[in-house]
Structure formats: C-alpha cells, structure tokens
Design an enzyme around this catalytic site. Structure first.
Site, PDB file in Angstrom:
ATOM      1  N   LYS A  52      -6.914 -25.311 -29.398  1.00  0.00           N
ATOM      2  CA  LYS A  52      -7.344 -24.284 -30.427  1.00  0.00           C
ATOM      3  C   LYS A  52      -6.258 -23.278 -30.451  1.00  0.00           C
ATOM      4  CE  LYS A  52     -11.926 -22.602 -31.727  1.00  0.00           C
ATOM      5  NZ  LYS A  52     -12.034 -22.838 -33.108  1.00  0.00           N
TER       6      LYS A  52
HETATM    7  C1  PLP Z   1      -9.998 -27.175 -36.569  1.00  0.00           C
HETATM    8  C2  PLP Z   1     -11.410 -27.098 -35.868  1.00  0.00           C
HETATM    9  N1  PLP Z   1     -11.923 -28.399 -35.935  1.00  0.00           N
HETATM   10  C3  PLP Z   1     -13.083 -28.714 -35.308  1.00  0.00           C
HETATM   11  C4  PLP Z   1     -13.755 -27.407 -34.746  1.00  0.00           C
HETATM   12  C5  PLP Z   1     -15.172 -27.765 -34.084  1.00  0.00           C
HETATM   13  O1  PLP Z   1     -14.793 -27.711 -32.837  1.00  0.00           O
HETATM   14  P1  PLP Z   1     -16.263 -27.078 -31.807  1.00  0.00           P
HETATM   15  O2  PLP Z   1     -17.445 -28.391 -32.014  1.00  0.00           O
HETATM   16  O3  PLP Z   1     -15.799 -27.417 -30.308  1.00  0.00           O
HETATM   17  O4  PLP Z   1     -16.610 -25.917 -32.055  1.00  0.00           O
HETATM   18  C6  PLP Z   1     -13.179 -26.349 -34.892  1.00  0.00           C
HETATM   19  C7  PLP Z   1     -14.161 -25.203 -34.383  1.00  0.00           C
HETATM   20  O5  PLP Z   1     -14.009 -24.507 -33.555  1.00  0.00           O
HETATM   21  C8  PLP Z   1     -11.912 -26.122 -35.535  1.00  0.00           C
HETATM   22  O6  PLP Z   1     -11.474 -24.924 -35.656  1.00  0.00           O
END
Ligand code: PLP
Length: 315
Positions: A157
């Site tokens: 992230k």
């Molecule tokens: C690009 C992206 N994909 C998927 C997700 C979903 O991830 P998570 O379920 O860990 O929040 C997020 C959100 O944080 C995101 O920014």
C-alpha cells in the site's frame, strides 16, 4: 471531515496540531511512503469498540514498508498496542477509521530508498460510508491501467501508487460513475481504485489472483472465508476477463473503506438483474455482524479497545 484530536507521531501520542512535517519531507515529494486503512466498529450492545483484524493490517503495513526498504523497531503487536492507546485517548464511541502512515522524514533532495530515516504516524477519525451507494454502484472500466509489479508493486500500500488510483477514480466520477474498475497490463480485471473485486457466476465466486496486480486485501481474505465456510460457495482465484464481468450474475467491491458494495451496472450494462443479488446481500449482512464482534466463531478478528470495567465517556 472532522480532524483527529491526537496523533501517534515520532514515538509519542501528541495533540494532532503538533504532528507536523516540513515541506521538504522526502515522502511528500517522491511518494516513498506506505499506509494502512483499518476500521474500528462501535458495538452498542456491548459498549465496546472492536478493531477489525489489526494484527493482519499491521503485518501488511510492515511488509509494505519493507518493500520500500524501511525497518522499524516495532512488531505488528507493538503497533496494535500503540493504536489502542491512541483510540483510548480519542475515547471513540462510534465507528472510526484508522490511518497508519510510514514515511521518510528526511528533508533532503534526492530520490532513493536507502540511507533515509523512516517514521510512523497514526491517526484515527470517526467514519461512516466510503461510497454513496453501497447497494447499487454503477461503475466504469477505466482507461487507466493498473501499475505492474515491476513498476510500483500493487501488493504494497504505497502512497505514490495511489496517483494511479486517483486518475481512475476522478475520471470515473467526472463521467458520472460511482467507481472505476481497473484492468492490468494484460487486460484482466485487477481491482477498483481502492477496493478488491469479486464476481459471482453460475454459483461460483471468482476474484483475481494476487499476481494480477492487486492489493493483498484483508477484506478480500475475510470474504473468501465467509463465502466458503458460511455460504457454502466455491471460490476461485483466477484471472478475470472484462466480458466475464458483463455476464456475471452478481459483482461487488470489498475493502476496509468500502466494506462490501454491490456493483449493479458496468458501463450502462446491468449485472444480473441490475439490482443487488442475494449472495451479496447475505454476505453484507453477515460481514456487518462479523466486524461488530457479533459472530463468536470470528471473535478473534475483532480486538476490543476498552477494558470491560472502563467506562468510555460520551463524545
Ligand atoms: C487499491 C486497494 N485495493 C484493495 C483494498 C482493500 O484492502 P483491505 O481489504 O485490506 O482494506 C484497498 C483498501 O485499502 C485498496 O486501496
């Protein structure tokens, strides 16, 4: 949006107004940061704030940081303890969103990842829905392609990578859609601007594999378990073609922010009946119970912030 009252900043909890960085800060210029997004859910019956899967979130956070060559003296358990101290100071009696950020604090010119000073900051704010229409999103297939693992890895992230998401989201919303569905370099579905993707076709749930340039979502992993173990469905992780989405019976986005949002139209084509389907509906109800600590089987995912004897004052 309400600003936080406090922040974890340079190793201590301080008033938010004191958590400031200089204009030359490395991450601000070069996008060399990583972040997390975690939710806390207020359970009214138990008068308890449950943080959903904090250890898993902080593990991914530290893994994302390690992709950017950051090393910290903190484990995921340490960061969870810090977070709970912060939430107790904020004294929330409402749903909240938590944002940890790891950044290079050096105030220098020069793009690189080595020989820099990483820091962690954490804030939390009261938070409701992330998208307006969680029960019926009309989305578009973006003309922007998802970053490839050999450009900026989507599985981490990474702050700089969110420029890619921002292009997709802004163009989708300016064209009148609620969200963007982004294809990877091979033309397969990767994910939304900030959420993972599932479709249901002929009774089988399908989601892109982690090698298709997606964030390794914690909600995605949660939902795979709930679909298999509670709804008795087969779940496949495999590449998804664009036109499979058009022919799906149901589709939804999932993520900490969006939670579970039904996709009911893609580029003016109805998905299934054009209304939220039964699987998505059942899954959303189950998910909202699970995250609030109401399903004992999954109680381990929900970490209580307040001691049972502690009475959190109203705010
Ligand atoms: C690009 C992206 N994909 C998927 C997700 C979903 O991830 P998570 O379920 O860990 O929040 C997020 C959100 O944080 C995101 O920014």
């Amino acid at each position: 949006m309400q600003l936080p009252n406090y922040a974890f900043f340079k190793g201590r909890i301080v008033p938010y107004s004191e958590a400031k960085v200089g204009l030359l800060t490395h991450t601000l210029h070069y996008g060399t940061g990583v972040f997390g997004g975690i939710r806390g859910y207020w359970n009214e019956e138990e008068e308890q704030l449950f943080v959903f899967r904090p250890i898993d979130h902080f593990r991914r956070f530290l893994e994302s940081a390690s992709l950017l060559c950051m090393e910290f003296p903190y484990s995921e358990s340490d960061l969870t303890r810090v977070l709970f101290d912060l939430l107790r100071v904020e004294n929330f009696r409402t749903n909240c969103y938590i944002r940890p950020l790891a950044y290079y604090s050096d105030e220098i010119i020069g793009v690189r990842l080595h020989g820099l000073t990483p820091e962690i900051g954490i804030i939390s704010i009261p938070f409701g829905s992330y998208v307006d229409d969680e029960e019926g999103l009309h989305i578009t297939v973006s003309s922007w392609r998802r970053l490839d693992d050999n450009m900026i890895p989507a599985r981490g992230k990474i702050t700089g990578a969110y420029v890619n998401s921002a292009f997709a989201k802004t163009d989708a919303q300016r064209a009148g859609f609620g969200e963007a569905l982004v294809l990877n370099q091979n033309g397969h579905i990767s994910e939304g601007s900030a959420e993972n993707f599932f479709l249901i076709r002929r009774g089988v749930a399908v989601t892109p594999p982690v090698t298709d340039n997606i964030l390794e979502g914690i909600t995605r992993r949660t939902i795979m378990i709930l679909l298999r173990d509670e709804l008795g469905m087969e779940v496949l992780e495999r590449p998804i073609d664009r036109t499979e989405v058009y022919l799906a019976d149901e589709a939804f986005f999932c993520g900490t922010g969006v939670q579970i949002a039904a996709i009911t139209r893609v580029d003016h084509r109805p998905i299934g009946t054009g209304r939220m389907g039964t699987v998505t509906d059942r899954l959303r109800k189950l998910y909202f119970d699970v995250v609030r600590g109401r399903v004992s089987k999954y109680a381990d995912w929900c970490a209580p912030v307040y001691q049972r004897t502690e009475v959190a004052g109203k705010r």
